[in-house]
Design a protein around this motif. Structure first.
Motif, PDB file in Angstrom:
ATOM      1  N   HIS A  25       1.145  -1.141  -0.078  1.00  0.00           N
ATOM      2  CA  HIS A  25      -0.010   0.092   0.099  1.00  0.00           C
ATOM      3  C   HIS A  25       1.082   1.375   0.173  1.00  0.00           C
ATOM      4  O   HIS A  25       0.591   2.449  -0.591  1.00  0.00           O
ATOM      5  N   ASP A  41      -6.696   7.027  -0.309  1.00  0.00           N
ATOM      6  CA  ASP A  41      -6.393   5.664  -1.197  1.00  0.00           C
ATOM      7  C   ASP A  41      -7.253   5.809  -2.388  1.00  0.00           C
ATOM      8  O   ASP A  41      -8.162   5.760  -2.243  1.00  0.00           O
ATOM      9  N   HIS A  49       1.259   4.695  -2.789  1.00  0.00           N
ATOM     10  CA  HIS A  49       1.363   6.030  -1.825  1.00  0.00           C
ATOM     11  C   HIS A  49       2.093   6.883  -2.741  1.00  0.00           C
ATOM     12  O   HIS A  49       1.874   8.197  -3.301  1.00  0.00           O
ATOM     13  N   SER A  60      -0.048   9.347   5.945  1.00  0.00           N
ATOM     14  CA  SER A  60      -1.552   9.426   5.829  1.00  0.00           C
ATOM     15  C   SER A  60      -2.396   8.718   7.847  1.00  0.00           C
ATOM     16  O   SER A  60      -1.756   9.715   8.077  1.00  0.00           O
TER      17      SER A  60
END
Ligand code: KG4
Ligand code: ZN
Length: 355
Positions: free
Chosen positions: A126, A322, A130, A155
């Motif tokens: 993930h 996201d 980003h 985040s």
């Protein structure tokens, strides 16, 4: 190459289709669709993400989101869902880090799609997603992301400084020892009765406030390492509210708290990022993740980078939070390795680290 990417690591059910062709140019990358079903209204009443609610909502919303993402590939109304899926060359999915129940939904749907269509599936971190949101910039900007690059990922779940020596090569320089920057925005927002996720509204309120009104701490700003700590800052706001018996109905006062808090977070993030960029002789700085959408952070980071002649990159706001387009982009770059990932080896890993 046409990639269908899936992201369900936290509270957004996201599916995107992106297209690119390395033989033409890596700049050929384009977003065909980028569908995000946000679960925010479901979690808002609880003041934060409830993992069980999140995984159930992913299960419910996955197919509608997938269908919407496939729609632009439809040439005529009669084309079946199966036919649209067969137009995909590669699938990609976030395997971690994140909430286990949420990750499991995306990973298992992705495996099923890959198995049914006999097309490869690329697992994506993930955080890598980003970072790669920055490679979805307009072509003229993309030209100048040079390595080594220092990347700040900020985040709701993460705050990390990463040294990227080249594509897909990461070294973690530091991370938060407690709360993530976005989490701190959300927790301070809760103290001020700002609904979850508080970041965007807190930023709006801060615009009307005086950032020097309160002198909140800048935790571990001068430490020699590249770690962060935000829980003390949140506690400082709590104690200020409690012991100074501040009236939360005074909107000017709330704006002053927001502005002073935002400035404290920004100062720490900018100082550590610039220190890392200088130490590792970075040729570019990348900022990504939900908090990267914050204009005060963008402004302060731009000022610091400009004075050092360092090119700085932020994704557009809709790619900071996201989404699956960023996961597809990371997969596009890792597809160059030509590595095969057997389906039975692909697993959700809530604690997956970079590198
Ligand atoms: O990247 P993201 O969508 O999810 C995670 O991977 O965690 O980031 C969401 C976080 C939330 O904590 C939200 O409050 C924060 O990003 N955020 C902001 C802003 N927009 C979103 N924080 C500060 N200023 C903003 N404009
Ligand atoms: Zn994220």
């Amino acid at each position: 190459m046409r990639i269908l990417a899936i992201e369900t690591s936290c509270d957004e059910t996201a599916v995107a289709v992106i297209e690119g062709n390395f033989r033409l140019s890596e700049k050929s990358l384009k977003i065909v669709s980028n569908v995000v079903f946000s679960q925010i209204p479901l979690h808002r009443k609880h003041g934060g993400v409830v993992p069980e609610v999140a995984s159930r909502a992913h299960l419910e919303k996955f197919f509608p989101t997938l269908k919407k993402a496939l729609n632009p590939l439809r040439k005529n109304k009669a084309e079946s869902f199966q036919k649209l899926l067969n137009k995909i060359d590669v699938f990609a999915v976030t395997i971690g880090p994140g909430l286990l129940g949420s990750l499991l939904v995306g990973v298992n749907f992705a495996k099923a799609l890959s198995w049914a269509t006999q097309k490869p599936l690329i697992p994506v971190n993930h955080l890598e997603g980003h970072i790669y949101a920055n490679w979805l910039q307009p072509i003229s900007k993309l030209k100048i992301i040079k390595f080594p690059s220092v990347c700040l990922i900020v985040s709701g779940g993460h705050t990390s400084l990463v040294l990227m020596k080249n594509h897909l090569q990461y070294k973690i320089l530091g991370q938060t020892l407690d709360d993530a920057a976005g989490e701190c925005f959300d927790k301070v927002g809760k103290l001020l009765d700002i609904p979850y996720p508080a970041g965007p509204q807190l930023e709006k309120l801060a615009k009307k406030g005086n950032p020097k009104a309160f002198s909140f701490p800048r935790p571990i700003i001068d430490n020699s390492d590249f770690n962060f700590s935000f829980s003390g800052l949140k506690t400082a706001v709590l104690y200020t509210l409690k012991y100074q018996k501040l009236n939360l109905k005074n909107s000017l006062l709330i704006s002053d708290i927001c502005a002073s808090f935002q400035e404290a977070v920004t100062e720490v993030l900018v100082k550590k990022t610039i220190k890392a960029a200088l130490k590792f002789k970075a040729l570019s700085v990348i900022v990504s993740g939900g908090v990267a959408a914050n204009k005060a952070l963008q402004k302060a980071m731009s000022k610091a980078c400009y004075s050092l002649n360092l090119p700085l990159f932020f994704p557009p706001s809709f790619l900071c939070t996201d989404n699956a387009a960023m996961i597809g982009t990371a997969a596009f770059y890792s597809s160059r390795k030509n590595k095969k990932y057997p389906l039975f080896e692909i697993e959700a890993n809530p604690n997956l680290s970079l590198g």
